[in-house]
Motif scaffolding. Structure first.
Motif, mmCIF file in Angstrom:
data_model
loop_
_atom_site.group_PDB
_atom_site.id
_atom_site.type_symbol
_atom_site.label_atom_id
_atom_site.label_comp_id
_atom_site.label_asym_id
_atom_site.label_seq_id
_atom_site.Cartn_x
_atom_site.Cartn_y
_atom_site.Cartn_z
ATOM 1 N N LYS A 108 0.828 -1.212 0.000
ATOM 2 C CA LYS A 108 0.000 0.000 0.000
ATOM 3 C C LYS A 108 0.863 1.263 0.000
ATOM 4 O O LYS A 108 0.560 2.235 -0.698
ATOM 5 C CB LYS A 108 -0.940 0.008 1.201
ATOM 6 C CG LYS A 108 -1.893 1.211 1.203
ATOM 7 C CD LYS A 108 -2.797 1.203 2.407
ATOM 8 C CE LYS A 108 -3.801 2.362 2.352
ATOM 9 N NZ LYS A 108 -3.149 3.687 2.192
ATOM 10 N N LYS A 111 2.289 1.688 -3.432
ATOM 11 C CA LYS A 111 1.202 2.081 -4.347
ATOM 12 C C LYS A 111 0.861 3.556 -4.181
ATOM 13 O O LYS A 111 0.697 4.283 -5.170
ATOM 14 C CB LYS A 111 -0.050 1.230 -4.071
ATOM 15 C CG LYS A 111 -0.097 -0.092 -4.798
ATOM 16 C CD LYS A 111 -1.444 -0.764 -4.569
ATOM 17 C CE LYS A 111 -1.585 -2.001 -5.427
ATOM 18 N NZ LYS A 111 -2.898 -2.656 -5.250
ATOM 19 N N TYR A 115 1.311 6.433 -7.067
ATOM 20 C CA TYR A 115 0.168 7.213 -7.546
ATOM 21 C C TYR A 115 0.285 8.699 -7.199
ATOM 22 O O TYR A 115 0.226 9.562 -8.076
ATOM 23 C CB TYR A 115 -1.134 6.654 -6.967
ATOM 24 C CG TYR A 115 -2.335 7.520 -7.256
ATOM 25 C CD1 TYR A 115 -2.780 7.719 -8.562
ATOM 26 C CD2 TYR A 115 -3.002 8.177 -6.226
ATOM 27 C CE1 TYR A 115 -3.863 8.536 -8.827
ATOM 28 C CE2 TYR A 115 -4.094 8.986 -6.486
ATOM 29 C CZ TYR A 115 -4.516 9.170 -7.791
ATOM 30 O OH TYR A 115 -5.580 9.991 -8.049
ATOM 31 N N SER A 255 1.543 -4.499 -10.410
ATOM 32 C CA SER A 255 0.584 -4.576 -9.305
ATOM 33 C C SER A 255 0.558 -3.296 -8.473
ATOM 34 O O SER A 255 -0.358 -3.090 -7.671
ATOM 35 C CB SER A 255 0.911 -5.776 -8.410
ATOM 36 O OG SER A 255 2.184 -5.625 -7.800
ATOM 37 N N TYR A 256 1.556 -2.423 -8.646
ATOM 38 C CA TYR A 256 1.589 -1.153 -7.905
ATOM 39 C C TYR A 256 0.870 -0.031 -8.662
ATOM 40 O O TYR A 256 0.758 1.083 -8.151
ATOM 41 C CB TYR A 256 3.037 -0.725 -7.650
ATOM 42 C CG TYR A 256 3.812 -1.686 -6.777
ATOM 43 C CD1 TYR A 256 3.448 -1.895 -5.449
ATOM 44 C CD2 TYR A 256 4.905 -2.381 -7.268
ATOM 45 C CE1 TYR A 256 4.153 -2.769 -4.647
ATOM 46 C CE2 TYR A 256 5.618 -3.265 -6.465
ATOM 47 C CZ TYR A 256 5.234 -3.455 -5.158
ATOM 48 O OH TYR A 256 5.931 -4.320 -4.368
#
Length: 284
Positions: A108, A111, A115, A255-256
């Motif tokens: 998380k 990620k 982002y 996946s990130y």
């Protein structure tokens, strides 16, 4: 990414040497000169996956690095050599005495960093509902509408964006093919690039997705360079949620990324049934 997260800094293409078959002695020399001559801790330089370099290039790196450092003995710089777990090469063995445990971040945290610090920009709010400069379009099976999503995105923004689809079908992800296709002349407008990876593609996939999404640059062995401009938008399309892919790559860079998942009829029906069951249980 963990190193840059600690430093609260966005990585750039000039700070990271992603190793592979496209790397030459000249590129190594230019990178090392930049590391030492920068004379600054404001930059974090990284050599990623040196085990992918040939034996001769490993030796060249070590000799050239030592030579440059002797000439600039007082330089201050930060260089990280990042290897895959369980692998070794001449470069990693040479500097093994300085080995450190890598930073430990949750999925998380990485990620959020990708982002908020790298992908998010207000200039992409028209084409992406979250304002990201790129997105993963994935499904578990073929024929679930991934390409249709990309085309619809362009149809809805055609007056502002060109559209360029680059299908990749070889087992080894060929950066030359991607660069040459992306460099084909398009109209003088910002562009939606859709890199469509078939299920057959496995080798080099992770590195190329990282370079395109984070560094927004891809370079061939012969010096041809493709750079995504600030307003360009990138879609990475493929079966990244397929069970066979996940067994082979339980952790992969894609996946990130922000995800748009395309569902098949059976998957949609299963979600609908689960929601109905949940509602009925709440009512009871």
């Amino acid at each position: 990414l963990g190193l840059f997260l600690i430093a609260k800094k966005v990585p750039t293409a000039e700070e990271i040497l992603c190793c592979g078959e496209h790397i030459t002695e000249e590129k190594i020399k230019l990178f090392l000169q930049q590391v030492v001559l920068s004379n600054s801790f404001h930059h974090i330089y990284c050599v990623v996956c040196p085990e992918k370099l040939s034996y001769s290039l490993n030796n060249y790196f070590i000799k050239e690095f030592d030579s440059i450092r002797r000439k600039r003995s007082c330089s201050e710089y930060y260089l990280a050599i990042i290897t895959a777990k369980g692998t070794s090469c001449g470069i990693s063995l040479q500097y093994d005495t300085k080995a450190k445990t890598p930073p430990n971040f949750s999925v998380k945290e990485i990620k959020d960093f990708v982002y908020n610090s790298i992908l998010k920009h207000k200039c992409h709010q028209r084409v992406d509902h979250e304002g990201a400069s790129g997105r993963l379009v994935a499904s578990r099976t073929s024929g679930n509408g991934k390409t249709r999503y990309a085309k619809t995105l362009h149809e809805n923004n055609g007056q502002y964006y060109n559209y360029k689809n680059v299908p990749i079908h070889e087992r080894v992800c060929n950066r030359d093919t991607i660069v040459e296709d992306c460099l084909e002349k398009v109209k003088d407008k910002k562009t939606i690039y859709c890199i469509d990876f078939s299920p057959a593609v496995y080798e080099n996939l992770d590195m190329i997705v990282f370079e395109l999404m984070v560094l927004r640059k891809l370079e061939t062995r012969y010096g041809r360079v493709f750079r995504l401009l600030k307003n360009d938008y990138l879609l990475i399309e493929g079966l990244f949620l397929d069970d066979n892919f996940l067994k082979r790559f339980p952790i992969h860079f894609a996946s990130y990324l922000p995800l748009y998942e395309c569902l098949g009829p059976s998957e949609s029906l299963e979600i609908y049934r689960n929601q109905n069951n949940s509602v009925q249980q709440q009512q009871q």
